[in-house]
Design a protein around this motif. Structure first.
Motif, PDB file in Angstrom:
ATOM      1  N   LYS A   1       1.618  46.916  53.092  1.00 62.33           N
ATOM      2  CA  LYS A   1       0.372  46.980  52.343  1.00 62.33           C
ATOM      3  C   LYS A   1      -0.847  47.143  53.242  1.00 62.33           C
ATOM      4  O   LYS A   1      -1.954  47.326  52.762  1.00 62.33           O
ATOM      5  N   ASN A   2      -0.661  47.083  54.544  1.00 61.34           N
ATOM      6  CA  ASN A   2      -1.742  47.181  55.503  1.00 61.34           C
ATOM      7  C   ASN A   2      -2.507  48.494  55.331  1.00 61.34           C
ATOM      8  O   ASN A   2      -1.912  49.564  55.286  1.00 61.34           O
ATOM      9  N   GLY A   3      -3.830  48.396  55.248  1.00 63.55           N
ATOM     10  CA  GLY A   3      -4.659  49.584  55.021  1.00 63.55           C
ATOM     11  C   GLY A   3      -4.507  50.648  56.095  1.00 63.55           C
ATOM     12  O   GLY A   3      -4.433  51.834  55.799  1.00 63.55           O
ATOM     13  N   ALA A   4      -4.441  50.223  57.359  1.00 64.58           N
ATOM     14  CA  ALA A   4      -4.307  51.184  58.458  1.00 64.58           C
ATOM     15  C   ALA A   4      -2.972  51.918  58.371  1.00 64.58           C
ATOM     16  O   ALA A   4      -2.890  53.111  58.657  1.00 64.58           O
ATOM     17  N   THR A   5      -1.940  51.218  57.970  1.00 67.16           N
ATOM     18  CA  THR A   5      -0.618  51.836  57.809  1.00 67.16           C
ATOM     19  C   THR A   5      -0.658  52.849  56.672  1.00 67.16           C
ATOM     20  O   THR A   5      -0.169  53.967  56.803  1.00 67.16           O
ATOM     21  N   LYS A   6      -1.242  52.472  55.556  1.00 65.00           N
ATOM     22  CA  LYS A   6      -1.305  53.363  54.399  1.00 65.00           C
ATOM     23  C   LYS A   6      -2.110  54.625  54.693  1.00 65.00           C
ATOM     24  O   LYS A   6      -1.812  55.692  54.188  1.00 65.00           O
ATOM     25  N   GLU A   7      -3.128  54.519  55.550  1.00 64.66           N
ATOM     26  CA  GLU A   7      -3.945  55.683  55.905  1.00 64.66           C
ATOM     27  C   GLU A   7      -3.168  56.700  56.729  1.00 64.66           C
ATOM     28  O   GLU A   7      -3.518  57.877  56.751  1.00 64.66           O
TER      29      GLU A   7
ATOM     30  N   LYS B   1       1.237  61.629  49.472  1.00 59.95           N
ATOM     31  CA  LYS B   1       0.679  60.697  48.481  1.00 59.95           C
ATOM     32  C   LYS B   1       0.406  61.371  47.143  1.00 59.95           C
ATOM     33  O   LYS B   1       0.464  60.732  46.097  1.00 59.95           O
TER      34      LYS B   1
ATOM     35  N   GLN C   1       1.199  52.241  45.515  1.00 53.32           N
ATOM     36  CA  GLN C   1       0.306  52.710  46.580  1.00 53.32           C
ATOM     37  C   GLN C   1       0.580  51.978  47.898  1.00 53.32           C
ATOM     38  O   GLN C   1      -0.316  51.404  48.516  1.00 53.32           O
ATOM     39  N   LEU C   2       1.833  52.015  48.329  1.00 48.11           N
ATOM     40  CA  LEU C   2       2.204  51.398  49.593  1.00 48.11           C
ATOM     41  C   LEU C   2       3.384  52.108  50.225  1.00 48.11           C
ATOM     42  O   LEU C   2       4.075  52.887  49.582  1.00 48.11           O
TER      43      LEU C   2
END
Length: 132
Positions: free
Chosen positions: A36-42, A49, A109-110
């Motif tokens: 769920k980490n934002g940096a990972t998702k980016e 996506k 969204q992950l």
């Protein structure tokens, strides 16, 4: 086997899975993580996506790039699994087969990292596997 080749020729995805129905079977480990980490998702490609998977209502796109978040360059988690197995079994060497079903979950969204690790030369019972 004919059904699998028929599906493959038509570009239809197939999932193969072994089952532990016999009293003794090869050792199997499932590793499932949700990132769920934002940096990972980016770091997930935008095309992945937003694209629609093969067909149907599937809300998941396969992405092998997610594996590096858990495996890294040194494959530390696989080396740790090997170390654990060597503590229980006297083996000259260890082969591991790693299968991936990692990707992007469009609904949640992950990033989902899913690795299926099989040690084909190490045989266990359900009770022995639970002990390990």
């Amino acid at each position: 086997c004919g059904a699998i080749s028929w599906l493959y020729r038509r570009g239809i995805p197939v999932v193969l899975m072994e089952r532990q129905t016999a009293p003794v079977y090869p050792m199997i480990w499932d590793l499932d993580l949700k990132c769920k980490n934002g940096a990972t998702k980016e770091r997930v490609p935008l095309k992945l996506k937003t694209s629609k998977p093969w067909r149907g209502d599937i809300a998941f796109c396969s992405w092998g790039g997610g594996n590096r978040f858990i495996l890294g360059h040194d494959h530390l988690i696989l080396r740790h699994i090997g170390k654990v197995i060597f503590e229980f079994f006297d083996l000259p060497h260890l082969d591991l087969c790693v299968f991936s079903a990692s990707g992007w979950d469009r609904v949640k969204q992950l990033v989902k990292v899913s690795l299926h690790v099989v040690a084909p030369g190490v045989f266990v019972t359900a009770k022995r596997l639970q002990a390990i």
